[in-house]
Design a protein around this motif. Structure first.
Motif, short mmCIF file in Angstrom:
data_model
loop_
_atom_site.label_atom_id
_atom_site.label_comp_id
_atom_site.label_asym_id
_atom_site.label_seq_id
_atom_site.Cartn_x
_atom_site.Cartn_y
_atom_site.Cartn_z
N PRO A 272 39.42 -11.32 -13.33
CA PRO A 272 40.44 -12.39 -13.25
C PRO A 272 40.25 -13.45 -14.33
O PRO A 272 41.24 -13.97 -14.86
CB PRO A 272 40.22 -12.97 -11.85
CG PRO A 272 39.60 -11.85 -11.06
CD PRO A 272 38.73 -11.13 -12.04
N ARG A 273 39.01 -13.75 -14.67
CA ARG A 273 38.77 -14.75 -15.71
C ARG A 273 39.27 -14.26 -17.05
O ARG A 273 39.92 -15.01 -17.81
CB ARG A 273 37.27 -15.07 -15.79
CG ARG A 273 36.93 -16.11 -16.84
CD ARG A 273 35.44 -16.43 -16.84
NE ARG A 273 35.02 -17.00 -15.56
CZ ARG A 273 33.76 -17.33 -15.27
NH1 ARG A 273 32.81 -17.13 -16.16
NH2 ARG A 273 33.47 -17.87 -14.10
N ALA A 274 39.00 -12.99 -17.35
CA ALA A 274 39.48 -12.43 -18.63
C ALA A 274 41.00 -12.38 -18.66
O ALA A 274 41.62 -12.66 -19.70
CB ALA A 274 38.90 -11.03 -18.84
N LEU A 275 41.63 -12.04 -17.53
CA LEU A 275 43.09 -11.99 -17.49
C LEU A 275 43.68 -13.39 -17.69
O LEU A 275 44.72 -13.54 -18.34
CB LEU A 275 43.56 -11.39 -16.17
CG LEU A 275 43.31 -9.89 -15.99
CD1 LEU A 275 43.61 -9.46 -14.56
CD2 LEU A 275 44.14 -9.08 -16.97
N ARG A 276 43.02 -14.41 -17.15
CA ARG A 276 43.51 -15.78 -17.37
C ARG A 276 43.39 -16.16 -18.84
O ARG A 276 44.26 -16.84 -19.40
CB ARG A 276 42.72 -16.76 -16.51
CG ARG A 276 43.12 -16.74 -15.04
CD ARG A 276 42.58 -17.95 -14.30
NE ARG A 276 41.12 -17.98 -14.28
CZ ARG A 276 40.38 -17.42 -13.35
NH1 ARG A 276 40.95 -16.75 -12.34
NH2 ARG A 276 39.06 -17.50 -13.40
N ALA A 277 42.31 -15.70 -19.48
CA ALA A 277 42.14 -16.00 -20.91
C ALA A 277 43.24 -15.31 -21.73
O ALA A 277 43.79 -15.91 -22.66
CB ALA A 277 40.76 -15.53 -21.38
#
Length: 413
Positions: free
Chosen positions: A152-157
């Protein structure tokens, strides 16, 4: 007009941007292309290009400048390296290759990856040239759907990167009306977003009855032929297609013909072999786009499929327009916008995405129809394509958008 087309993919790779370039050149516009070394979908630089790069330095009179890229390969890390290499090369070599050339607009052909737009934004900042981006693939949703990025963090980035890119484009064109909400959310409003669907390439304009049939189909002349053409990837859900073929293994004189290649092709072939379906599901490999009419016209129906995922339900696969223009019945296993086109056009039958049982039943339904009834479906699809996806009308619209941006270009930077 003077136009720069910036695309990570271009001829001799098979993408609709080639046909767009052809149309713009034919209309008298001064077109220049900035792209990468051809390596899609095989994952390695095309041997013909390696042997003689100068053969591919001009497209119908338009200069084609290519920057070095890491080939896509077959693994995720190689694909990431491919994406990043085009950005770095575009930044490093693009301005140098284009030195001394002026443009009224930069047109970005944006299928995956969205990062391919970054060199265009760099040129926009340096020169004040407006940028139009044709969005055919929604990031970050696509990355999540195919499982390339799960964090999820990578997708937000990635979402932050998408926001950065969209908000610096002067016009965003979307291939499906279902894209509007997603794109507007990242773009920060509606004023710059326009509907710009795909169309059938010029070689499908001719009367299909006059086209010679592909000799590769001769061994299956007496069979009912379901033909799939194009990329074999995760999104096309070949496991479900093969499961349907397994369900119909005892149906006499039925063949599934696959014309294309892609990152999931080897897995698909292994699944076919494991099920003992080599005689039913035939992989013919990849052929030039110019030969596709000869394959389409030898088929009894044309298969289009997408996985069961919300992101794919928003998409109209590019092959749909070409299928419609060919005048052959469509067999669909997909949801949303693509399914709606098949239903509205009356061009064939369609069932839910990732549902091999429904797909098998729709095959049976098509086989029960008379040749005259299937011909009527194909003609309905061709009429619908001419009305809804008319290339001349769409490119006229694009010209007007570019002219309007050119009038206000002094405020771009």
């Amino acid at each position: 007009m003077r136009l720069l087309i910036l695309s990570q993919y271009f001829w001799p790779e098979n993408f609709r941007v080639n046909d767009l370039a052809h149309e713009l050149i034919a209309r008298g516009h001064e077109v220049i292309v900035l792209t990468g070394q051809p390596n899609y979908p095989d994952g390695h630089i095309f041997p013909d290009y390696r042997a003689d790069p100068k053969r591919f330095a001009e497209f119908e009179g338009a200069p084609v400048f290519r920057v070095p890229v890491v080939p896509r390969g077959r693994r995720s890390l190689q694909l990431i390296a491919n994406y990043l290499s085009f950005v770095v090369s575009g930044w490093a070599f693009g301005p140098r290759k284009l030195r001394g050339r002026e443009f009224d607009a930069i047109f970005v052909f944006q299928t995956s990856p969205i990062t391919s737009a970054l060199p265009a934004l760099w040129l926009r900042w340096r020169r004040g040239t407006p940028v139009l981006m044709w969005v055919l693939d929604l990031w970050p949703d696509t990355l999540s759907a195919v499982g390339v990025v799960k964090s999820p963090r990578a997708l937000r980035a990635v979402g932050a990167l998408v926001r950065f890119i969209y908000r610096r484009c002067d016009r965003i064109l979307v291939q499906s009306r279902a894209f509007f909400d997603n794109v507007e959310r990242y773009a920060g409003g509606t004023e710059k977003v326009r509907y710009f669907p795909g169309w059938a390439e010029a070689m499908f304009d001719a009367d299909g009855a006059a086209e010679a049939l592909a000799p590769e189909l001769d061994p299956y002349a007496d069979d009912f032929k379901i033909l799939f053409a194009g990329n074999i990837g995760q999104a096309q859900d070949f496991p479900a297609i093969i499961a349907a073929a397994d369900t119909l293994r005892d149906t006499p004189a039925l063949r599934w013909i696959v014309v294309g290649d892609g990152r999931a092709a080897e897995d698909a072939k292994a699944d076919v072999a494991r099920r003992g379906l080599e005689d039913k599901v035939v992989f013919l490999g990849r052929f030039p786009l110019e030969r596709m009419p000869s394959f389409f016209n030898g088929a009894d129906c044309l298969l289009v499929s997408l996985k069961n995922d919300p992101i794919w339900s928003m998409t109209i696969p590019g092959k749909v327009q070409s299928y419609l223009a060919s005048g052959r019945p469509l067999l669909g296993m997909l949801d949303g916008e693509g399914a709606n086109v098949i239903r509205e056009s009356g061009a064939g039958v369609v069932g839910p995405a990732s549902d091999p049982v429904a797909l098998a039943e729709n095959v049976r339904a098509l086989m029960r129809l008379s040749p005259e009834e299937r011909r009527h479906q194909g003609e309905s699809g061709r009429r619908y394509c001419a009305q809804e996806f008319n290339r001349t009308v769409l490119v006229d619209r694009l010209e007007r958008w570019i002219e309007a941006l050119g009038e206000g270009r002094h405020g771009v930077r």
